[in-house]
Design a protein around this motif. Structure first.
Motif, PDB file in Angstrom:
ATOM      1  N   ALA A   1       0.852  -1.032  -0.129  1.00 26.26           N
ATOM      2  CA  ALA A   1       0.108  -0.110   0.093  1.00 26.26           C
ATOM      3  C   ALA A   1       0.621   1.171  -0.181  1.00 26.26           C
ATOM      4  CB  ALA A   1      -1.082  -0.150   1.124  1.00 26.26           C
ATOM      5  N   ALA A   2       1.918   1.209   0.808  1.00 25.38           N
ATOM      6  CA  ALA A   2       2.903   2.304   0.526  1.00 25.38           C
ATOM      7  C   ALA A   2       3.517   2.538  -0.722  1.00 25.38           C
ATOM      8  CB  ALA A   2       4.071   2.238   1.709  1.00 25.38           C
ATOM      9  N   LEU A   3       3.819   1.471  -1.232  1.00 26.61           N
ATOM     10  CA  LEU A   3       4.241   1.642  -2.538  1.00 26.61           C
ATOM     11  C   LEU A   3       3.269   2.231  -3.583  1.00 26.61           C
ATOM     12  CD1 LEU A   3       6.361  -1.502  -3.255  1.00 26.61           C
ATOM     13  CD2 LEU A   3       7.209   0.596  -2.615  1.00 26.61           C
ATOM     14  N   ASP A   4       1.930   1.984  -3.448  1.00 28.20           N
ATOM     15  CA  ASP A   4       1.048   2.427  -4.363  1.00 28.20           C
ATOM     16  C   ASP A   4       0.832   3.822  -3.851  1.00 28.20           C
ATOM     17  OD1 ASP A   4       0.411  -0.056  -5.567  1.00 28.20           O
ATOM     18  OD2 ASP A   4      -1.160  -0.550  -4.026  1.00 28.20           O
ATOM     19  N   ALA A   5       0.916   4.346  -2.740  1.00 23.57           N
ATOM     20  CA  ALA A   5       0.706   5.628  -2.375  1.00 23.57           C
ATOM     21  C   ALA A   5       1.866   6.416  -3.060  1.00 23.57           C
ATOM     22  CB  ALA A   5       0.725   5.881  -1.039  1.00 23.57           C
ATOM     23  N   LEU A   6       3.164   5.832  -2.962  1.00 21.08           N
ATOM     24  CA  LEU A   6       4.214   6.615  -3.715  1.00 21.08           C
ATOM     25  C   LEU A   6       4.107   6.859  -4.985  1.00 21.08           C
ATOM     26  CD1 LEU A   6       7.462   5.355  -1.707  1.00 21.08           C
ATOM     27  CD2 LEU A   6       6.206   7.578  -1.384  1.00 21.08           C
ATOM     28  N   ASP A   7       3.749   5.706  -6.055  1.00 20.18           N
ATOM     29  CA  ASP A   7       3.381   5.476  -7.254  1.00 20.18           C
ATOM     30  C   ASP A   7       2.130   6.561  -7.536  1.00 20.18           C
ATOM     31  OD1 ASP A   7       5.218   3.864  -7.596  1.00 20.18           O
ATOM     32  OD2 ASP A   7       3.887   2.118  -7.911  1.00 20.18           O
ATOM     33  N   GLU A   8       1.346   6.833  -6.713  1.00 28.68           N
ATOM     34  CA  GLU A   8       0.201   7.743  -7.141  1.00 28.68           C
ATOM     35  C   GLU A   8       0.532   9.069  -6.996  1.00 28.68           C
ATOM     36  OE1 GLU A   8      -2.412   5.837  -4.224  1.00 28.68           O
ATOM     37  OE2 GLU A   8      -3.151   4.147  -5.694  1.00 28.68           O
ATOM     38  N   ALA A   9       1.276   9.354  -5.888  1.00 32.49           N
ATOM     39  CA  ALA A   9       1.995  10.759  -5.468  1.00 32.49           C
ATOM     40  C   ALA A   9       2.837  11.315  -6.779  1.00 32.49           C
ATOM     41  CB  ALA A   9       2.464  10.685  -4.289  1.00 32.49           C
TER      42      ALA A   9
ATOM     43  N   VAL B   1      -5.313   7.960   0.736  1.00 34.84           N
ATOM     44  CA  VAL B   1      -6.007   7.063   1.231  1.00 34.84           C
ATOM     45  C   VAL B   1      -5.051   5.659   1.245  1.00 34.84           C
ATOM     46  CG1 VAL B   1      -7.760   5.165   0.883  1.00 34.84           C
ATOM     47  CG2 VAL B   1      -8.322   7.580   0.521  1.00 34.84           C
ATOM     48  N   SER B   2      -4.145   5.358   0.126  1.00 35.99           N
ATOM     49  CA  SER B   2      -3.316   4.365   0.130  1.00 35.99           C
ATOM     50  C   SER B   2      -2.313   4.490   1.339  1.00 35.99           C
ATOM     51  CB  SER B   2      -2.553   4.527  -0.999  1.00 35.99           C
ATOM     52  OG  SER B   2      -3.438   3.821  -2.047  1.00 35.99           O
ATOM     53  N   GLY B   3      -1.761   5.863   1.651  1.00 41.62           N
ATOM     54  CA  GLY B   3      -0.966   6.034   2.630  1.00 41.62           C
ATOM     55  C   GLY B   3      -1.567   5.661   3.955  1.00 41.62           C
ATOM     56  N   VAL B   4      -2.767   5.986   4.307  1.00 37.15           N
ATOM     57  CA  VAL B   4      -3.418   5.742   5.520  1.00 37.15           C
ATOM     58  C   VAL B   4      -3.563   4.435   5.955  1.00 37.15           C
ATOM     59  CG1 VAL B   4      -5.529   6.350   6.783  1.00 37.15           C
ATOM     60  CG2 VAL B   4      -4.583   8.286   5.803  1.00 37.15           C
ATOM     61  N   SER B   5      -3.825   3.663   4.596  1.00 32.11           N
ATOM     62  CA  SER B   5      -4.293   2.429   4.757  1.00 32.11           C
ATOM     63  C   SER B   5      -2.895   1.536   5.037  1.00 32.11           C
ATOM     64  CB  SER B   5      -4.634   1.860   3.239  1.00 32.11           C
ATOM     65  OG  SER B   5      -5.889   2.180   3.094  1.00 32.11           O
TER      66      SER B   5
ATOM     67  N   LEU C   1      -0.431   2.781   6.851  1.00 32.44           N
ATOM     68  CA  LEU C   1      -0.250   2.963   8.345  1.00 32.44           C
ATOM     69  C   LEU C   1      -1.246   2.105   9.225  1.00 32.44           C
ATOM     70  CD1 LEU C   1      -0.031   6.940   8.495  1.00 32.44           C
ATOM     71  CD2 LEU C   1       2.090   5.215   8.618  1.00 32.44           C
ATOM     72  N   VAL C   2      -2.512   2.047   8.836  1.00 32.72           N
ATOM     73  CA  VAL C   2      -3.157   1.244   9.549  1.00 32.72           C
ATOM     74  C   VAL C   2      -2.812  -0.219   9.559  1.00 32.72           C
ATOM     75  CG1 VAL C   2      -5.712   0.415   9.787  1.00 32.72           C
ATOM     76  CG2 VAL C   2      -5.365   2.756   9.196  1.00 32.72           C
ATOM     77  N   LEU C   3      -2.462  -0.831   8.354  1.00 33.30           N
ATOM     78  CA  LEU C   3      -2.172  -2.208   8.164  1.00 33.30           C
ATOM     79  C   LEU C   3      -0.802  -2.394   9.085  1.00 33.30           C
ATOM     80  CD1 LEU C   3      -3.057  -2.841   4.486  1.00 33.30           C
ATOM     81  CD2 LEU C   3      -4.116  -3.947   6.514  1.00 33.30           C
ATOM     82  N   ALA C   4       0.214  -1.372   8.689  1.00 34.42           N
ATOM     83  CA  ALA C   4       1.307  -1.735   9.385  1.00 34.42           C
ATOM     84  C   ALA C   4       1.278  -1.756  11.176  1.00 34.42           C
ATOM     85  CB  ALA C   4       2.513  -0.539   9.126  1.00 34.42           C
ATOM     86  N   GLY C   5       0.217  -0.680  11.607  1.00 33.26           N
ATOM     87  CA  GLY C   5       0.124  -0.554  12.999  1.00 33.26           C
ATOM     88  C   GLY C   5      -0.586  -1.834  13.543  1.00 33.26           C
ATOM     89  N   PHE C   6      -1.523  -2.530  12.803  1.00 33.95           N
ATOM     90  CA  PHE C   6      -2.310  -3.702  13.324  1.00 33.95           C
ATOM     91  C   PHE C   6      -1.333  -4.863  13.091  1.00 33.95           C
ATOM     92  CE2 PHE C   6      -6.229  -1.294  13.184  1.00 33.95           C
ATOM     93  CZ  PHE C   6      -6.722  -2.088  14.194  1.00 33.95           C
ATOM     94  N   GLY C   7      -0.412  -4.892  12.152  1.00 39.47           N
ATOM     95  CA  GLY C   7       0.399  -5.950  11.995  1.00 39.47           C
ATOM     96  C   GLY C   7       1.384  -6.003  13.055  1.00 39.47           C
ATOM     97  N   VAL C   8       2.023  -4.666  13.513  1.00 38.94           N
ATOM     98  CA  VAL C   8       2.813  -4.869  14.503  1.00 38.94           C
ATOM     99  C   VAL C   8       2.272  -5.463  15.782  1.00 38.94           C
ATOM    100  CG1 VAL C   8       4.367  -3.446  16.151  1.00 38.94           C
ATOM    101  CG2 VAL C   8       4.288  -3.118  13.463  1.00 38.94           C
ATOM    102  N   LEU C   9       0.971  -4.751  15.952  1.00 36.95           N
ATOM    103  CA  LEU C   9       0.309  -5.241  17.209  1.00 36.95           C
ATOM    104  C   LEU C   9       0.166  -6.754  17.348  1.00 36.95           C
ATOM    105  CD1 LEU C   9      -2.571  -2.455  17.763  1.00 36.95           C
ATOM    106  CD2 LEU C   9      -0.481  -2.695  19.308  1.00 36.95           C
ATOM    107  N   PHE C  10      -0.367  -7.448  16.106  1.00 34.69           N
ATOM    108  CA  PHE C  10      -0.425  -8.746  15.972  1.00 34.69           C
ATOM    109  C   PHE C  10       0.642  -9.635  16.219  1.00 34.69           C
ATOM    110  CE2 PHE C  10      -4.605  -8.942  13.384  1.00 34.69           C
ATOM    111  CZ  PHE C  10      -5.246  -8.104  14.175  1.00 34.69           C
TER     112      PHE C  10
END
Length: 231
Positions: A91-99, A207-211, A213-222
């Protein structure tokens, strides 16, 4: 007995549980703005299919089996954490590509991308301990005679809504309504994102950037939860 009240209550319940921010909505959002409305809907269907699997599994005792053995649960949560971190990277790569206005190739292979979104959300949902816990406790009780304070289980604001909508459980209409409510969200949410994307040029990378961050945050918590359980 009139099934309409149970159907309505189930729809409200499903919508209330599906709408709050979390890893599944992050996947749906990222798929929607990157690959289109169909990809977002398919991702939502992946998560909803996992709920159907959990429903059957909870009735058969499989979900209880997973919860009974901490090592199995920790392995499942750990896999989910790794997958979320991996998808956060994408998702971070998508955000960079779109930006940077680099074409992502979303116009090519749309059906394949939509199918990928389905598989991504389905696998993440199967390894999501929150969904396992829900079906182990609340979800399996939907078909058992009793009562359910529907809005009290709404994430973040449940305490403020307790007592507003209490219904009797044990009706198949409640389950049908529950999945119908989820269906409304997984079709309406991507449509709303696509409409906003057509009006705001920088909407997709945000949206891709926020997604991510959310996925990374939950991933670390898990991952932390899995390590603590194993230790």
């Amino acid at each position: 007995m009139n099934p309409l009240p149970s159907l309505f209550a189930g729809a409200v319940f499903g919508l209330a549980l599906a709408a709050p921010p979390g890893p599944m909505n992050a996947v749906i959002a990222e798929e929607s703005v990157t690959n289109g409305w169909l990809a977002g809907v398919r991702a939502g269907l992946g998560a909803m299919t996992a709920d159907a699997v959990f429903l059957i599994g909870s009735l058969l005792g499989v979900v209880a089996f997973v919860d009974r053995f901490p090592t199995v649960r920790a392995a499942m949560v750990g896999v989910g954490g790794l997958l979320m971190c991996y998808f956060a990277y994408g998702a971070a790569l998508d955000a960079l590509d779109e930006a940077s206005l680099v074409p992502s190739g979303a116009a090519d292979g749309t059906a394949d991308r939509a199918a990928t979104g389905f598989r991504k959300a389905f696998v993440l949902a199967l390894t999501n301990p929150y969904q396992v816990l829900f079906w182990l406790t609340i979800g399996v009780g939907l078909l058992r005679p009793g009562t359910l304070d529907v809005l009290s289980y709404t994430p973040y604001v449940g305490a403020d809504l307790a007592g507003l909508l209490v219904v009797r459980t044990g009706s198949p209409a409640l389950i049908v309504g529950f999945f119908a409510g989820i269906g409304v969200w997984i079709t309406g949410f991507p449509a709303t994102l696509r409409a906003a994307q057509r009006r705001v040029a920088a909407f997709a990378p945000v949206v891709s950037g926020v997604s991510a961050l959310v996925l990374a945050g939950f991933g670390v918590l898990f991952l932390v939860d899995a390590v603590r359980t194993l230790l």
